[in-house]
Design a protein around this motif. Structure first.
Motif, PDB file in Angstrom:
ATOM      1  N   GLU A  51      -6.941  -1.923  16.631  1.00  0.00           N
ATOM      2  CA  GLU A  51      -7.554  -1.394  15.402  1.00  0.00           C
ATOM      3  C   GLU A  51      -6.494  -1.192  14.325  1.00  0.00           C
ATOM      4  N   LEU A  52      -5.316  -0.728  14.729  1.00  0.00           N
ATOM      5  CA  LEU A  52      -4.229  -0.574  13.751  1.00  0.00           C
ATOM      6  C   LEU A  52      -3.809  -1.937  13.201  1.00  0.00           C
ATOM      7  N   ALA A  53      -3.733  -2.920  14.087  1.00  0.00           N
ATOM      8  CA  ALA A  53      -3.378  -4.280  13.638  1.00  0.00           C
ATOM      9  C   ALA A  53      -4.422  -4.797  12.646  1.00  0.00           C
ATOM     10  N   HIS A  54      -5.694  -4.489  12.901  1.00  0.00           N
ATOM     11  CA  HIS A  54      -6.751  -4.926  11.971  1.00  0.00           C
ATOM     12  C   HIS A  54      -6.599  -4.223  10.619  1.00  0.00           C
ATOM     13  N   VAL A  55      -6.281  -2.927  10.654  1.00  0.00           N
ATOM     14  CA  VAL A  55      -6.061  -2.188   9.398  1.00  0.00           C
ATOM     15  C   VAL A  55      -4.932  -2.854   8.607  1.00  0.00           C
ATOM     16  N   ASN A  56      -3.833  -3.123   9.286  1.00  0.00           N
ATOM     17  CA  ASN A  56      -2.673  -3.701   8.593  1.00  0.00           C
ATOM     18  C   ASN A  56      -2.963  -5.112   8.092  1.00  0.00           C
ATOM     19  N   PHE A  57      -3.658  -5.883   8.913  1.00  0.00           N
ATOM     20  CA  PHE A  57      -3.971  -7.266   8.547  1.00  0.00           C
ATOM     21  C   PHE A  57      -4.888  -7.309   7.325  1.00  0.00           C
ATOM     22  N   LEU A  58      -5.951  -6.509   7.365  1.00  0.00           N
ATOM     23  CA  LEU A  58      -6.912  -6.535   6.249  1.00  0.00           C
ATOM     24  C   LEU A  58      -6.282  -5.970   4.976  1.00  0.00           C
ATOM     25  N   THR A  59      -5.442  -4.948   5.141  1.00  0.00           N
ATOM     26  CA  THR A  59      -4.748  -4.396   3.976  1.00  0.00           C
ATOM     27  C   THR A  59      -3.873  -5.462   3.337  1.00  0.00           C
ATOM     28  N   GLU A  60      -3.197  -6.226   4.173  1.00  0.00           N
ATOM     29  CA  GLU A  60      -2.316  -7.295   3.698  1.00  0.00           C
ATOM     30  C   GLU A  60      -3.122  -8.387   2.980  1.00  0.00           C
ATOM     31  N   VAL A  61      -4.222  -8.789   3.583  1.00  0.00           N
ATOM     32  CA  VAL A  61      -5.012  -9.877   2.987  1.00  0.00           C
ATOM     33  C   VAL A  61      -5.625  -9.421   1.661  1.00  0.00           C
ATOM     34  N   VAL A  62      -6.204  -8.228   1.655  1.00  0.00           N
ATOM     35  CA  VAL A  62      -6.829  -7.748   0.419  1.00  0.00           C
ATOM     36  C   VAL A  62      -5.772  -7.549  -0.666  1.00  0.00           C
ATOM     37  N   GLY A  63      -4.675  -6.898  -0.291  1.00  0.00           N
ATOM     38  CA  GLY A  63      -3.684  -6.531  -1.303  1.00  0.00           C
ATOM     39  C   GLY A  63      -2.775  -7.668  -1.706  1.00  0.00           C
ATOM     40  N   ASN A  64      -2.185  -8.335  -0.734  1.00  0.00           N
ATOM     41  CA  ASN A  64      -1.135  -9.295  -1.059  1.00  0.00           C
ATOM     42  C   ASN A  64      -1.574 -10.747  -1.078  1.00  0.00           C
ATOM     43  N   VAL A  65      -2.722 -11.054  -0.525  1.00  0.00           N
ATOM     44  CA  VAL A  65      -3.190 -12.435  -0.590  1.00  0.00           C
ATOM     45  C   VAL A  65      -4.272 -12.580  -1.659  1.00  0.00           C
ATOM     46  N   LEU A  66      -5.246 -11.667  -1.646  1.00  0.00           N
ATOM     47  CA  LEU A  66      -6.340 -11.770  -2.616  1.00  0.00           C
ATOM     48  C   LEU A  66      -6.055 -10.971  -3.885  1.00  0.00           C
ATOM     49  N   GLY A  67      -4.998 -10.164  -3.868  1.00  0.00           N
ATOM     50  CA  GLY A  67      -4.630  -9.437  -5.082  1.00  0.00           C
ATOM     51  C   GLY A  67      -5.564  -8.302  -5.443  1.00  0.00           C
ATOM     52  N   GLY A  68      -6.275  -7.768  -4.453  1.00  0.00           N
ATOM     53  CA  GLY A  68      -7.183  -6.649  -4.715  1.00  0.00           C
ATOM     54  C   GLY A  68      -6.530  -5.322  -4.367  1.00  0.00           C
ATOM     55  N   ASP A  69      -7.315  -4.259  -4.450  1.00  0.00           N
ATOM     56  CA  ASP A  69      -6.848  -2.936  -4.055  1.00  0.00           C
ATOM     57  C   ASP A  69      -7.452  -2.596  -2.704  1.00  0.00           C
ATOM     58  N   PRO A  70      -6.650  -2.563  -1.646  1.00  0.00           N
ATOM     59  CA  PRO A  70      -7.196  -2.202  -0.325  1.00  0.00           C
ATOM     60  C   PRO A  70      -7.722  -0.764  -0.360  1.00  0.00           C
ATOM     61  N   VAL A  71      -8.882  -0.538   0.244  1.00  0.00           N
ATOM     62  CA  VAL A  71      -9.415   0.833   0.251  1.00  0.00           C
ATOM     63  C   VAL A  71      -8.476   1.746   1.022  1.00  0.00           C
ATOM     64  N   MET A  72      -8.348   2.952   0.508  1.00  0.00           N
ATOM     65  CA  MET A  72      -7.553   3.955   1.200  1.00  0.00           C
ATOM     66  C   MET A  72      -8.382   4.489   2.367  1.00  0.00           C
ATOM     67  N   GLU A  73      -7.686   5.092   3.323  1.00  0.00           N
ATOM     68  CA  GLU A  73      -8.400   5.674   4.458  1.00  0.00           C
ATOM     69  C   GLU A  73      -9.207   6.881   3.988  1.00  0.00           C
ATOM     70  N   PRO A  74     -10.513   6.886   4.287  1.00  0.00           N
ATOM     71  CA  PRO A  74     -11.317   8.052   3.933  1.00  0.00           C
ATOM     72  C   PRO A  74     -10.970   9.227   4.851  1.00  0.00           C
ATOM     73  N   GLU A  75     -11.499  10.395   4.542  1.00  0.00           N
ATOM     74  CA  GLU A  75     -11.329  11.519   5.451  1.00  0.00           C
ATOM     75  C   GLU A  75     -12.522  11.541   6.400  1.00  0.00           C
ATOM     76  N   PHE A  76     -12.230  11.620   7.679  1.00  0.00           N
ATOM     77  CA  PHE A  76     -13.297  11.536   8.667  1.00  0.00           C
ATOM     78  C   PHE A  76     -13.576  12.889   9.299  1.00  0.00           C
ATOM     79  N   ASP A  77     -14.811  13.054   9.727  1.00  0.00           N
ATOM     80  CA  ASP A  77     -15.188  14.225  10.515  1.00  0.00           C
ATOM     81  C   ASP A  77     -15.876  13.705  11.776  1.00  0.00           C
ATOM     82  N   PHE A  78     -15.086  13.528  12.833  1.00  0.00           N
ATOM     83  CA  PHE A  78     -15.641  12.927  14.045  1.00  0.00           C
ATOM     84  C   PHE A  78     -16.513  13.900  14.840  1.00  0.00           C
ATOM     85  N   THR A  79     -16.615  15.140  14.376  1.00  0.00           N
ATOM     86  CA  THR A  79     -17.564  16.059  15.011  1.00  0.00           C
ATOM     87  C   THR A  79     -18.955  15.887  14.397  1.00  0.00           C
TER      88      THR A  79
END
Lengths: 272, 233
Positions: free
Chosen positions: A106-134
C-alpha cells in the motif's frame, strides 16, 4: 514509470490533422531532448511538457489525474490503516509478516501514484486525509484483532471493486491502464488472503472469493461493499443458465465494479 | 495510442508466423513418428497435419486468447478432481479445488458462448508432466496456471478496444488473483507468498506478460498449435 514511455502511449485525442501533427512533433522534440540529457529532461518535465501538450491531450491528462488521485486517496487510507495497526501491536505475532507485506504494497502504491500524478502528469497529488478508523467510535480495530481483520477485508474488497470500476476511464492510456490493472490484482490477492485468514481463525465462514453478496460476519454497515456481487449476468447471458453451475459459484467467479461515488460513500465512514 | 505507426508490424507478424510454422512442422513430425510406430496395417494414410487454431484479430482475438487460457485451466481442474490428490485432500483443499473447477468451467463456457461462431476449437492438452496423485505437483501446477492467468489478463488489458470487454476481463482477473493467492498460501501457509516478490515489484505492481510469453508458457501443456500472429502488438 518512464515519462517518455508514457508520452509514447498518449493519444492525440483529436481528428484535427494539425493538432495531431502538433502532438507528434512535440512528442518527438521531447524524445530528442531526452536523448541529450535524460536526467535534465526528467527534471524539467512538469514545466516543459504540459505547456507543450495540445489542449486535447491536456483534457485527457486532467481526467487521468482525477482518477489517479481518487485511487491515491484509497491507497492513503489503506496504508495508514495498516501502519497504525502495526504500530498499535494489535496483530497476532504469527500474522505480522502478512500485514507488513500488505502495508509495504500500500505504501508502494501511495508513492507510485504520487509520482505519476505529480511528476509524470504534472498534477497535484492529493494529500493524505485525516482518517477515523473507529468510524465515530463504532469500531476498535487497533485494540481488537478480529475487528482489525474485518476492516482490513472490507478495505481490500472495496479496493478491488474501486480499481475495476475505473479501468474503462483510463483505457485510452495504455501505461496508466496497465499500472491500474497491476495494482488491482495485488489488492485482490490481499483480499483473498485476509478473507481466508478470518475463516481460519473461526471468525467467519467465507472463502477467498465473494459468494453472492454475502457480508458474512462483517458489520451491517459494510453491506454496500458487497452489494451487486450476486450478479450472474455477463455479456447479456445468465451464466447459471448457460452452464448449469450453481449461482453461488458463478457469483464467486466474477467480481463486480463500484463507481467512484459508491466507493467514496463507503470510505466516508472512515474520514475524520 | 492503440496503433503505433512506426513499428514494423509486418515484420513482427512474419516472425510470429514463422514461429507458428516451425511449431506446426514439429507437430507434423511428431504425428508422423507416431504413425510409423503404431500403424502397421496396409492403409496408406497421408501424414496428418495437426490442426492449429487461429485466435484472430482485435478484441475477438483477445477473447479467444482468454478462452484458450480458460480452456487450459478448466481442463486442469477437471483432471485434478479425478486424481488421487483430490480423493485424499483435506476438506479445505477439496472445497478450494471444487470451487476453482466450477469458476474456470464457468469462465470457459462464458467465453465460448460470447464468441459464438468466432470461438476457436477445443484445445488438446497434455498434463503428463503433472502427477495428479501428488499434492505438491498439483498445487505447483495450479500456482503456475493461476499466476499465468493473472499476468495474461493484466498484459492483455491495454490491447482491448471495447470498454465492455475490458470490464469483463477485469471481473475475471481479480478472481484469478484470489485463486492464485489461495493456492500460494496452501503451498506455504501463513507466509507472504500470497503476494510474493517474485510477481510483485517495488512499486507494488503485479507482473504482466505478453501474448507471446503467455502462450509459450502454456505450450508446455497445450498441444494444439495456437496462431496468435493477428493479435494486436
Amino acid at each position: 514509470m518512464n515519462l517518455l514511455n508514457l508520452l509514447d502511449k498518449m493519444c492525440p485525442d483529436t481528428k484535427n490533422a494539425d493538432e495531431k501533427e502538433l502532438f507528434f512533433s512535440r512528442r518527438e522534440a521531447f524524445h530528442r531532448f531526452g536523448d541529450m540529457s535524460k536526467k535534465m529532461a526528467m527534471a524539467a518535465v512538469p514545466l516543459g511538457i504540459l505547456s507543450a501538450l495540445p489542449k486535447v491531450a491536456k483534457a485527457d491528462t486532467a481526467s487521468l489525474i482525477e482518477v489517479l488521485n481518487y485511487a491515491l486517496t484509497l491507497e492513503h487510507l489503506e496504508y495508514r490503516y495498516y501502519q497504525m495497526g502495526i504500530d498499535a501491536g494489535v496483530i497476532d505475532g504469527a500474522d505480522t509478516a502478512i500485514f507488513e507485506k500488505i502495508r509495504d504494497h500500500e505504501l508502494a502504491h501511495v508513492n507510485f501514484l504520487t509520482e505519476v500524478v505529480g511528476n509524470v502528469l504534472g498534477g497535484d497529488p492529493v494529500m493524505e486525509p485525516e482518517f477515523d478508523f473507529t468510524a465515530d467510535g463504532n469500531f476498535s480495530p487497533f485494540t481488537d484483532y478480529p475487528t482489525f481483520l474485518a476492516l482490513s477485508q472490507a478495505f481490500e474488497d472495496t479496493g478491488v471493486r474501486a480499481y475495476k470500476g475505473q479501468a474503462g476511464n483510463v483505457m485510452e492510456n495504455d501505461v496508466v491502464l496497465t499500472a491500474a490493472l497491476s495494482i488491482h490484482s495485488v489488492e485482490a490477492r490481499h483480499a483473498s488472503m485476509v478473507r481466508r485468514l478470518r475463516t481460519k481463525k473461526g471468525q467467519d465462514s467465507i472463502k477467498g472469493w465473494i459468494t453472492e453478496d454475502s457480508i458474512g460476519t462483517l458489520p451491517a454497515a459494510t453491506q454496500a461493499i458487497y452489494s451487486g456481487e450476486d450478479n450472474v449476468m455477463h455479456g447479456g447471458v445468465d451464466v447459471t443458465q448457460l452452464t448449469g453451475i450453481d449461482s453461488g459459484a458463478v457469483t464467486e467467479g466474477w467480481d463486480e465494479p463500484l463507481n467512484k461515488d459508491q466507493v467514496l460513500g463507503i470510505a466516508s465512514l472512515f474520514l475524520a | 495510442m492503440k496503433k503505433d505507426l512506426i513499428k514494423p508490424q509486418g515484420l513482427v507478424k512474419n516472425a510470429n508466423r514463422r514461429k507458428f510454422l516451425q511449431k506446426g512442422s514439429l507437430s507434423i513430425a511428431a504425428a508422423g513418428l507416431f504413425m510409423v510406430g503404431c500403424n502397421d496395417d496396409d492403409d496408406i494414410m497421408p501424414p496428418m497435419e495437426k490442426e492449429g487454431v487461429m485466435l484472430g484479430s482485435g478484441d475477438i482475438g483477445i477473447l479467444n486468447y482468454a478462452y484458450a487460457l480458460e480452456q487450459l485451466e478448466a481442463a486442469f481442474y477437471a483432471t485434478v478432481m479425478q486424481g488421487g490428490y483430490f480423493a485424499n485432500a483435506s476438506a479445505e483443499e477439496k472445497e478450494i479445488m471444487g470451487d476453482l473447477e466450477k469458476h474456470e468451467r464457468a469462465h470457459k463456457e462464458f467465453f465460448k458462448a460470447a464468441l459464438g461462431s468466432a470461438a476457436i476449437e477445443d484445445l488438446e492438452v497434455d498434463f503428463s508432466a503433472i502427477n495428479f496423485d501428488d499434492r505438491m505437483s498439483v498445487l505447483n501446477a495450479a500456482k503456475t496456471f493461476e499466476d499465468l492467468g493473472v499476468a495474461a489478463y493484466n498484459g492483455a488489458g491495454q490491447h482491448i478496444q471495447d470498454a465492455g470487454y475490458l470490464l469483463i476481463a477485469g471481473k475475471i482477473v481479480s478472481v484469478e488473483a484470489r485463486h492464485a493467492a489461495a493456492i500460494r498460501d496452501l503451498l506455504n501457509p501463513g507466509s507472504t507468498d500470497f503476494a510474493g516478490d517474485d510477481i510483485i515489484d517495488g512499486n507494488g505492481l503485479e507482473r504482466t506478460l505478453s501474448f507471446s510469453e503467455v502462450l509459450t508458457a502454456a505450450s508446455n501443456y497445450v498441444t494444439t498449435p495456437i496462431d496468435f500472429s493477428q493479435l494486436p502488438s
